[in-house]
Design a protein around this motif. Sequence first.
Motif: not given
Length: 901
Positions: A786-793, A840-856, A731-734
């Motif tokens: 999240a539209r372009e990323a496969d995952f968030f860390s 910010l973590v909570k917001m980032g997670t929710e926003k990310g999954r609003s664009a990609k529901p299965d975002l890891k 999993e390559i992380m930028v």
Amino acid sequence: MNKKRVYSFGNGNAEGKADMKNLLGGKGANLAEMNLIGVPVPPGFTITTEVCTEYNELGKKPVVELLKPEVEAAIHNIERLTSTKFGDAQNPLLVSVRSGARASMPGMMDTILNLGLNDEAVAGIAKKSGNEWFAWDSYRRFVQMYGDVVLGMKTESKDEIDPFEKIMEAVKEVKGINLDTELTVEDLKDLVKRFKKAVKEQTGKDFPTSAWDQLWGAIIAVFDSWQNTRAIYYRRLNNIPDEWGTAVNVQAMVFGNMGNTSATGVAFTRDAATGENLFNGEYLINAQGEDVVAGVRTPQEITLEGSRRWANLQNIPENERATKYPSLEETMPVLFKELNSVQQKLEDHYKDMQDMEFTIQEGKLWLLQTRNGKRTGAAMVKIAMDLLREKTIDEKTALLRLEPNKLDELLHPVFDSVAIRSANVLAKGLPASPGAATGQIVFFADEAGNYENSILVRIETSPEDLEGMNVARGILTARGGMTSHAAVVARGMGKCCVSGAGSLRVNYKTRTVTIGDITLNEGDWISLNGSTGEVYEDKVMTRKPDMSGDFGLIMEMSDKFTRMNVRTNADTPKDAKTAREYGAKGIGLCRTEHMFFEGSRIKAMREMILASTTTGRKKALAKLLPYQREDFEGILEAMAGYGVTIRLLDPPLHEFVPHQLATQKELADEMGISLDMVKAKVAELEEFNPMLGHRGCRLGNTYPEITEMQARAIIEAALNLKSKGIDARPEIMVPLVGTIKEFEIQAEIIHKTAKKVFEERNDSIHYQVGTMIEIPRAALTADLIAREADFFSFGTNDLTQMTFGYSRDDAGSFLPIYINKGILKNDPFQVLDQDGVGLLVKMGTEKGRSAKPDLKVGICGEHGGEPSSVEFCHNVGMNYVSCSPFRVPIARLAAAQAAIR
């Protein structure tokens, strides 16, 4: 309706109960509960924790006025139940005044016994009891305690002993005696006079004679002790909130110092060190409770079995120990049987190991306290699993009983079995807190940090030594038993401790400890075996602990309930293998920059940095490619079958160049360029604020050839493993993305490189490309990314740094002050700031999954192994947390507890 501030108990009745700990403190709630279940408890009352808060806000006078009617009524209730009179000369009621916070804080706050005595009352007590020695012994104890605690007589200097102890030792020396019990009535009367004179000389005031003045002074002193240095430090150490406050417990005195039919002691329903189901403890005939924990006399064991196991009487032949130091089971068989029955009743009621204080007054048993006992990490695991096997508790309760951080005690080395056979045993004491510790001797707590590894050696410890005990690797005392201050506190901390090593002769002035004909100096190395009580000369080699048995079952149970995986932060195959042994399911952060510093790698890295053209950089990067590929193969193989998140190059380039003139010259010679050119490049890379400068994805976007080389190394490593039948999941992380465009450019380079390698190898593997959310803007625009990323860390180390505006490297100069002043509750780099950074973590997670529901989504900062932060991540809905290898079991348990709650 007026708020109730005082709750009475006694004679089987109580206004409180066990579930009122927040209001009555742990001690007060349990005193009430013991009354309700029929355990003999001296009558008394509890002033609530809320009053402590009121006192800190309003001060002494208003609070005393608020309390006065209820306290007076409660004292009258004790008078009625005991047929005594508070302040009376002929038939006086004497009381104890003790603290009692919600969470147990052993020895951290203050206690006063025998309150109510004066020159008239002592005569009344002597006449009533028919025991003049007992009356005057109680009086001299009271003057000493009250003088120390309420009147401020206790010295804080490490070079001076307590002024009362100084007087006591002088009297004993003149009399040629060693024990307090050898003092005569006249000696005790003389001590009281001397003690009072010392009070007058040091404070300028006479010792108070009014029982009511004494009581209010003691109550206020207990409230004040909530803010003493050791209590504050203990709260910081155990994450106990300052605003909780302490309750005050006032109880009718019962006396263990009324002769040979009286005693006092501390007992545990199970072994606090090992968790063994053995009723154990220590007691003293003709003594008061403080004598047992202070270690001023050698305590005796409660049970016969306990005596065989723990006898701290090295200088006495085995066959003489039973006659000179008999167990309670032998000296008072009827009382022992009653105490044994009570301990079983209490454990059955609370469904947990209990720590009890008791007094026997002229053949009658009284319980003064019960609480869930402090225990070592090993005992914690064993007790929970034994209670589960006994069907006393269920699996969920067993897991919730465990403190995740205490598992850390089970993860560190123990003595190597071969090395220990040849170790020279210097002395033997009590196995007060298990484990292995090797370090250099220090004699004063405030000097424990003088060495990287220190062993604190004391005659006996006191609450003032708390900070040094925490810093030291181990604790060794000459006096004290299994329930001494050193033993109880060390077990609570998970520190290796050997107590009561009677052959030690500690000399604080010369800073030496003598054992037989061997004298050791400060700084000399010794080793402690807290599981056997042995003290060894010099260093002893250690080995890794055993992770099987109950520990393994705890981990299996944790995985059964958890909904969130635990990964590890690992940069080497060795770390990855260690973490996998501890149950890590993948790597959440592999830092590639750590791979560039070894041997010839750093030369190639510097060649790349110094190159002035793309061609030159690519030539240098080609030298790094095989090293990177080899490293990635090892790490991916170690974590085969699980995802491995590999972060692309993150730190600024100036970290890789030499800053010393000699090293710069060496580099210039190796590369065949001038020293001036090297100096110029180093100066060019220097930044005012490098942590916010040219680093992370900014490097990859400026020099795309770096990202290209790293992506190739990762993909080729995974393909090489695939050819061997190994399941590699890269999993390559930028890193350090702040805008969607930054990520898109890096992702395009990675995908193009992967496609090219696939064509070259005529094979492919599945890989993912994601990003590290560590800049506030990334969290705020997470739906776009999240539209372009496969995952968030979430990289909460940098996210905390940027959200607070605190430099991690410089915050140490002010963060401790901020915490002491209450500006911050915790160090935000250790415990996740849930209100700010967490938002910010909570917001980032929710926003990310609003664009990609299965975002890891995961977290890879240091917070990934901190229990309260792990629970937060569970509540946010993350897929995993990632932490250092040794914290993986802690995070696994914390994740399971979060799911259960």
